[in-house]
Scaffold this motif. Sequence first.
Motif, short mmCIF file in Angstrom:
data_model
loop_
_atom_site.label_atom_id
_atom_site.label_comp_id
_atom_site.label_asym_id
_atom_site.label_seq_id
_atom_site.Cartn_x
_atom_site.Cartn_y
_atom_site.Cartn_z
N GLU A 175 0.85 -1.19 0.00
CA GLU A 175 0.00 0.00 0.00
C GLU A 175 0.89 1.25 0.00
O GLU A 175 2.05 1.20 0.40
CB GLU A 175 -0.93 -0.02 1.20
CG GLU A 175 -1.91 -1.19 1.12
CD GLU A 175 -2.89 -1.24 2.26
OE1 GLU A 175 -2.89 -0.33 3.13
OE2 GLU A 175 -3.68 -2.21 2.30
N ASP A 176 0.33 2.36 -0.46
CA ASP A 176 1.11 3.59 -0.64
C ASP A 176 1.86 4.04 0.60
O ASP A 176 2.98 4.56 0.50
CB ASP A 176 0.22 4.73 -1.13
CG ASP A 176 -0.06 4.64 -2.63
OD1 ASP A 176 0.74 3.98 -3.35
OD2 ASP A 176 -1.05 5.21 -3.07
N PRO A 226 7.87 4.33 1.30
CA PRO A 226 9.21 4.67 1.80
C PRO A 226 9.94 3.46 2.40
O PRO A 226 11.16 3.33 2.23
CB PRO A 226 8.95 5.74 2.87
CG PRO A 226 7.62 6.31 2.52
CD PRO A 226 6.83 5.17 1.92
N PHE A 227 9.21 2.59 3.06
CA PHE A 227 9.85 1.41 3.64
C PHE A 227 10.43 0.52 2.55
O PHE A 227 11.62 0.20 2.56
CB PHE A 227 8.85 0.61 4.50
CG PHE A 227 9.38 -0.72 4.93
CD1 PHE A 227 10.41 -0.82 5.86
CD2 PHE A 227 8.89 -1.90 4.38
CE1 PHE A 227 10.92 -2.05 6.25
CE2 PHE A 227 9.38 -3.14 4.77
CZ PHE A 227 10.41 -3.21 5.70
N GLU A 249 10.71 0.74 -8.15
CA GLU A 249 9.31 0.87 -8.54
C GLU A 249 9.11 0.27 -9.92
O GLU A 249 9.92 0.48 -10.83
CB GLU A 249 8.90 2.33 -8.53
CG GLU A 249 7.42 2.52 -8.65
CD GLU A 249 7.00 3.92 -8.28
OE1 GLU A 249 5.78 4.15 -8.25
OE2 GLU A 249 7.84 4.78 -8.01
N THR A 250 8.03 -0.50 -10.07
CA THR A 250 7.68 -1.09 -11.36
C THR A 250 6.18 -0.93 -11.58
O THR A 250 5.44 -0.60 -10.66
CB THR A 250 8.00 -2.61 -11.40
OG1 THR A 250 7.19 -3.28 -10.45
CG2 THR A 250 9.46 -2.88 -11.13
#
Length: 131
Positions: A108-109, A113-114, A123-124
């Motif tokens: 989830e958004d 950061p984690f 990111e994909t």
Amino acid sequence: MTITYRWRGDVDNVLLGALHADGFGHPPDGTDWRTQLERHSLGWVCAWENGAMVGFVNVAWDGGAHAFLLDTVVARHCRSRGVGAQLVAVAAEQARAAACEWLHVDFEDDLRPFYLDACGFKETSAGLIAL
């Protein structure tokens, strides 16, 4: 306090159920974690502190090049201490040792950061169908 991390360590269904319930905000549901892990997982990482399970991540896989993180959870009192990032690091190390080429995770958004910053995921684009 020292936290130890164990790959494919012994899993107590009650302890893991309580940790999962606490971390994901639901009552314990009696899941037979041990059987589920043995049937479907490349492995899992448990974090322990003074005999208490304080973290967990499951590494599912396709039997080949792809491994997938599921159920990453850290006890509330241990968050922001690097426990989750170390769980993921051990999982990645062991997936690599098993000749996996890719480690996938979806999240989830608020966890961006984690996973992207603390754990080093890139990111994909991906797709999802709610069943």
